[in-house]
Design a protein around this motif. Structure first.
Motif, mmCIF file in Angstrom:
data_model
loop_
_atom_site.group_PDB
_atom_site.id
_atom_site.type_symbol
_atom_site.label_atom_id
_atom_site.label_comp_id
_atom_site.label_asym_id
_atom_site.label_seq_id
_atom_site.Cartn_x
_atom_site.Cartn_y
_atom_site.Cartn_z
ATOM 1 N N ILE A 150 0.813 -1.219 0.000
ATOM 2 C CA ILE A 150 0.000 0.000 0.000
ATOM 3 C C ILE A 150 0.847 1.270 0.000
ATOM 4 N N ALA A 151 2.182 1.129 0.035
ATOM 5 C CA ALA A 151 3.062 2.296 0.100
ATOM 6 C C ALA A 151 2.786 3.233 -1.078
ATOM 7 N N GLY A 152 2.618 4.527 -0.778
ATOM 8 C CA GLY A 152 2.422 5.532 -1.820
ATOM 9 C C GLY A 152 0.981 5.736 -2.245
ATOM 10 N N LEU A 153 0.052 4.908 -1.766
ATOM 11 C CA LEU A 153 -1.348 5.078 -2.152
ATOM 12 C C LEU A 153 -1.961 6.264 -1.430
ATOM 13 N N ASP A 154 -2.861 6.970 -2.114
ATOM 14 C CA ASP A 154 -3.538 8.106 -1.495
ATOM 15 C C ASP A 154 -4.372 7.685 -0.288
ATOM 16 N N ASN A 155 -4.930 6.470 -0.350
ATOM 17 C CA ASN A 155 -5.788 5.999 0.743
ATOM 18 C C ASN A 155 -5.080 5.010 1.661
ATOM 19 N N ALA A 156 -3.725 5.116 1.725
ATOM 20 C CA ALA A 156 -2.951 4.172 2.543
ATOM 21 C C ALA A 156 -3.376 4.212 4.012
ATOM 22 N N ASP A 157 -3.652 5.399 4.537
ATOM 23 C CA ASP A 157 -4.056 5.501 5.934
ATOM 24 C C ASP A 157 -5.401 4.825 6.173
ATOM 25 N N GLU A 158 -6.296 4.958 5.216
ATOM 26 C CA GLU A 158 -7.610 4.308 5.328
ATOM 27 C C GLU A 158 -7.448 2.788 5.355
ATOM 28 N N ILE A 159 -6.536 2.287 4.505
ATOM 29 C CA ILE A 159 -6.294 0.845 4.465
ATOM 30 C C ILE A 159 -5.653 0.381 5.771
ATOM 31 N N ARG A 160 -4.708 1.188 6.291
ATOM 32 C CA ARG A 160 -4.077 0.826 7.575
ATOM 33 C C ARG A 160 -5.107 0.753 8.687
ATOM 34 N N GLU A 161 -6.014 1.707 8.711
ATOM 35 C CA GLU A 161 -7.062 1.726 9.730
ATOM 36 C C GLU A 161 -7.948 0.485 9.634
ATOM 37 N N PHE A 162 -8.265 0.105 8.378
ATOM 38 C CA PHE A 162 -9.062 -1.106 8.167
ATOM 39 C C PHE A 162 -8.285 -2.335 8.649
ATOM 40 N N ALA A 163 -7.002 -2.409 8.280
ATOM 41 C CA ALA A 163 -6.184 -3.568 8.657
ATOM 42 C C ALA A 163 -6.058 -3.685 10.181
ATOM 43 N N THR A 164 -5.898 -2.540 10.863
ATOM 44 C CA THR A 164 -5.798 -2.545 12.323
ATOM 45 C C THR A 164 -7.082 -3.073 12.953
ATOM 46 N N MET A 197 -10.478 -4.738 1.509
ATOM 47 C CA MET A 197 -10.056 -3.492 0.863
ATOM 48 C C MET A 197 -8.967 -3.814 -0.156
ATOM 49 N N PHE A 198 -9.035 -3.151 -1.299
ATOM 50 C CA PHE A 198 -8.067 -3.350 -2.372
ATOM 51 C C PHE A 198 -6.752 -2.687 -1.984
#
Length: 832
Positions: free
Chosen positions: A274-288, A308-309
């Motif tokens: 997910i490095a460099g994605l605009d929604n990386a923080d959103e994905i991290r939050e989902f993963a957490t 999440m993609f």
């Protein structure tokens, strides 16, 4: 001296004192004598016993007393599972020290258990929080460390913020801490682990050797937890990166139908993907959020699928097609590789996931019935995944193969190019044994800047837990105790630091049953001679809730100790009984529900014998038991009835052994003798075969009723019949209600304690009746019953049957076609 009124407290205290003074239940290994080791799971010393304890220990006590009377050398010990968070948290709550709290509770509970009259060899008592006990498990730790069975690594762990410690996977229930109900988080930490996975195959295989000795339900739970599955590891290239992702699959035959990939939220490549994605923080939050979900819930079939993609794709190694990579809530790092090739046409979870996120499906397994007609299953016709066997389609060179042989063929094809291999996978993970709390056994390791992690030398054991530590609500005080932490390195002598984690308390309970065999040995943990005599435990008794945690760990520990030369057996428990819970008003007893029944109050009002009698009579051991105030009152009434019978016969009966009466003259004496021997047969069978204490007790109650019915008739004419029957009733009931039986046994004139007497054996000839009851049927319908001499000739039985008044009425105007006589049971008259 007259018996007087039944006073349970006086009777029970008298016999408990006598048993203790005589050492009645103290045993030693006797190689020439058959042994029987009966053990109930030892309690955590909370300070108060509850009705679940009473049920558990009463079951074990009946078994122990029964086997002892059958001539076995019975080991029946008791101790305390005394370390752990509950004591630490309770001490904090009550502003005291865990040691003071624990030892005071042990004293209280020991008194309560002794008041119930259990046949424990109290000389063998252990408490796991004592240095003389945990010294030896520290030795085991060092042996395992030397062998490589113990190791340390940084990994994601279950962190309970409420208890401020790590939990094993098995200690997380529905995403919450099993002790304090805090929401469990995932955290990366350096931890100590035991390689329980090294024994996965043996743990699984030996479940079959336990056979009928263990409940099938428990064995199934362990099989599922170990979770062995055969399949393949396949490698997928990540597009645009010099990285690959390995998946484990049990269905390599569906590889051509893989259209996307699902990875666990914990997967180590998530950040790279997910490095460099605009929604990386959103994905991290989902993963957490997904990481902190309960693992069992994430694996459930009915879980609502979420994902999440990642913004990345991988390449299908056989089709060359791109497959989007999703983080999915139903994929776990604890199983396989934490990555799954998704085949939505042939896996229901993937089917549901693809429906939610509009992902492509591709049929590659065709149902045989369609293949036979030259048709192919269409994606648009599917309402669920097709998961049954079939024929491969859309699978290149493998088209037309049956899917089972195709599994091997596809993996062999990938193996040649380095993209796949056959493998075995397990759900079982290694056992995390580090705990970041104070009240536990210190882990015997020292950290040196030059030498690394250094084992504490064995001659310096035990590493004693400092009992002057001031416990606190958050975390352990040990890291701040310089007197404990700061030590010299055993290797180089330079300043070093002691490990401040303590061992998981299941470490203690995984071998305590071995220590009971020689608990006062100061020279070694386990004496092989004594262990060879007593082990394995012949009958283990405890709750179903321990089916995975304790029982699996104990089995593993036994095998690990065997391989280190400490024990010689493969399994710790030959037979297992999992007793049901005690309920009140339809629910589990708890303070919050206000439905707790205090055993102490019951003992004070009705006595230990009545409490034991009720809890064993109310339901079979494996079933749940509904508490009933009327039930315990009924148990008390029965004991009073037994007492009054003895009082009525006092002075009229000479002391006699069970079954001493052999020559009845009157019909009443014959009937009583038959009942006496039949009761022995029933009680022996019910206890020995299925631990059906409720029916065994009912049989004794019937015998007492029979004695009441004939006592006035036989007291003067054939008192020997009553003496014999009374001796039998007391002997058979004594494992259940030992105090009152001992008292009445002594009243009959016996000088030897009943607990030391042999179990009676019935005489088959005494069970032969002079007369039997036969049923008469006319055309299959019951029309009467009659008495006839035992084994009477057929023509005599037929004549009596035809002469029955009600039978004759149903024969009027009809022709008797046939009379069928089943000896001593039935006469069936066929008419037309």
């Amino acid at each position: 001296m007259a018996l007087g009124k039944y006073n349970p407290e006086a009777v029970e205290e008298k016999w408990q004192r006598k048993w203790q003074e005589s050492g009645c239940f103290e045993v030693e290994a006797e190689p020439g004598k058959p042994k029987y080791y009966v053990l109930e799971m030892f309690p955590y010393p909370s300070g108060k016993i509850h009705m679940g304890h009473v049920r558990n220990y009463s079951i074990g006590d009946v078994v122990a007393r029964f086997k002892s009377m059958q001539g076995f050398n019975v080991l029946h010990p008791m101790g305390w599972d005394a370390f752990g968070l509950p004591a630490e948290n309770a001490a904090i709550k009550h502003d005291t020290h865990p040691a003071k709290w624990t030892y005071a509770n042990i004293d209280d509970m020991r008194t309560q258990l002794k008041r119930l009259g259990y046949s424990y060899d109290w000389r063998r008592e252990i408490a796991t929080c004592r240095p003389e006990y945990y010294k030896w498990e520290q030795q085991f730790f060092l042996k395992f460390l030397e062998k490589g069975l113990v190791y340390r690594k940084k990994s994601p762990v279950n962190w309970c913020p409420g208890c401020a410690t790590v939990l094993a996977n098995e200690q997380v229930e529905d995403g919450l801490c099993w002790r304090c109900d805090s929401e469990v988080e995932q955290k990366d930490m350096e931890q100590w682990f035991l390689r329980i996975t090294d024994y996965a195959d043996e743990l699984l295989r030996d479940l079959d050797t336990l056979g009928e000795g263990w409940p099938e339900r428990v064995r199934t739970m362990q099989r599922n937890w170990i979770g062995k599955s055969y399949g393949a590891e396949l490698t997928f290239q990540v597009k645009g990166m010099d990285k690959t992702i390995t998946v484990f699959t049990t269905r390599p035959d569906t590889l051509h139908g893989a259209t996307f990939m699902s990875i666990a939220a914990e997967h180590p490549m998530v950040e790279e993907l997910i490095a460099g994605l605009d929604n990386a923080d959103e994905i991290r939050e989902f993963a957490t959020r997904i990481r902190n979900m309960d693992r069992i819930k994430r694996g459930a079939d009915d879980l609502e699928k979420e994902g999440m993609f990642t913004g990345r794709s991988c390449v299908n190694p056989v089709t060359g097609e791109e497959m989007p990579i999703y983080i999915a809530n139903f994929v776990l790092m604890g199983y396989g590789t934490g990555a799954v090739m998704a085949v939505p046409a042939h896996d229901q979870r993937d089917f549901e996931f693809s429906a939610k996120y509009d992902l492509r499906r591709k049929v590659v397994i065709n149902p045989p019935e369609l293949a036979a007609k030259g048709e192919v299953l269409k994606v648009e016709d599917m309402t669920e995944a097709y998961t049954d066997p079939g024929i491969l389609v859309a699978s290149g060179q493998f088209d037309g193969m049956e899917n089972e042989p195709a599994k091997k063929a596809i993996v062999e094809h990938l193996d040649k190019s380095g993209l796949g291999r056959m493998t075995v996978n397990y759900r079982l993970r290694d056992w995390n044994i580090s705990r970041q709390r104070y009240w536990g056994a210190p882990i015997p390791v020292i950290y040196c800047d030059d030498c690394g992690a250094v084992p504490v030398p064995e001659d310096q054991l035990p590493v004693t837990l400092p009992e002057d530590a001031q416990v606190r609500e958050s975390g352990s005080p040990l890291p701040d105790m310089e007197s404990f932490v700061n030590v010299a390195c055993p290797k180089c002598g330079k300043p070093a630091r002691r490990e401040t984690d303590t061992l998981d308390t299941f470490f203690e309970s995984s071998w305590y049953f071995c220590r009971y065999c020689d608990p006062r040995n100061e020279e070694q943990a386990l004496d092989s001679t004594k262990l060879d005599y007593w082990m394995p435990v012949d009958q283990y008794i405890g709750g179903i809730e321990h089916a995975i945690l304790h029982l699996l760990y104990a089995r593993f520990f036994t095998k690990a100790l065997r391989d280190e030369g400490f024990v010689n057996n493969d399994e710790p428990f030959a037979n297992l009984l999992t007793q049901g819970m005690v309920l009140k008003d339809g629910g589990k007893m708890s303070k919050s529900k206000g439905n707790v029944v205090d055993p102490n109050a019951m003992i004070a009002e009705y006595g230990a014998d009545a409490t034991r009698l009720f809890i064993l009579f109310a339901a079979p051991p494996i079933k749940e038991l509904e508490w009933s105030d009327q039930g315990i009152e009924g148990a008390f009434r029965f004991l009073n009835r037994l007492w009054r019978l003895a009082e009525n016969l006092e002075g009229k009966l000479a002391p006699a052994d069970p079954c001493a009466f052999t020559a009845p003259k009157s019909d009443a004496a014959k009937k009583l003798r038959f009942k006496e021997h039949d009761t022995i047969r029933r009680v022996t069978r019910d206890i020995r075969n299925e631990f059906q204490f409720n029916t065994a007790i009912a049989a004794v109650m019937e015998l007492v009723n029979e004695m009441y019915g004939v006592k006035d008739q036989l007291a003067d004419s054939e008192p020997e019949a009553l003496s014999s029957a009374m001796a039998t009733a007391l002997t058979l009931l004594s494992p259940v209600a030992p105090h009152i039986c001992e008292e009445l046994w002594e009243t009959l004139g016996h000088t030897q304690a009943l607990a030391t007497r042999p179990w009676p054996e019935y005489d088959e000839s005494a069970l032969v009746k002079d007369e039997v009851t036969l049923v008469v049927q006319v055309n299959g319908k019951v029309r009467g019953k009659f008495q006839a001499p035992n084994n009477a000739p057929k023509d005599e039985v037929e004549k009596i049957a035809l002469g029955q008044e009600n039978v004759a009425k149903h024969l009027e105007g009809k022709t008797v076609r046939k009379v069928i006589v089943i000896p001593n049971k039935l006469v069936n008259i066929v008419v037309g």
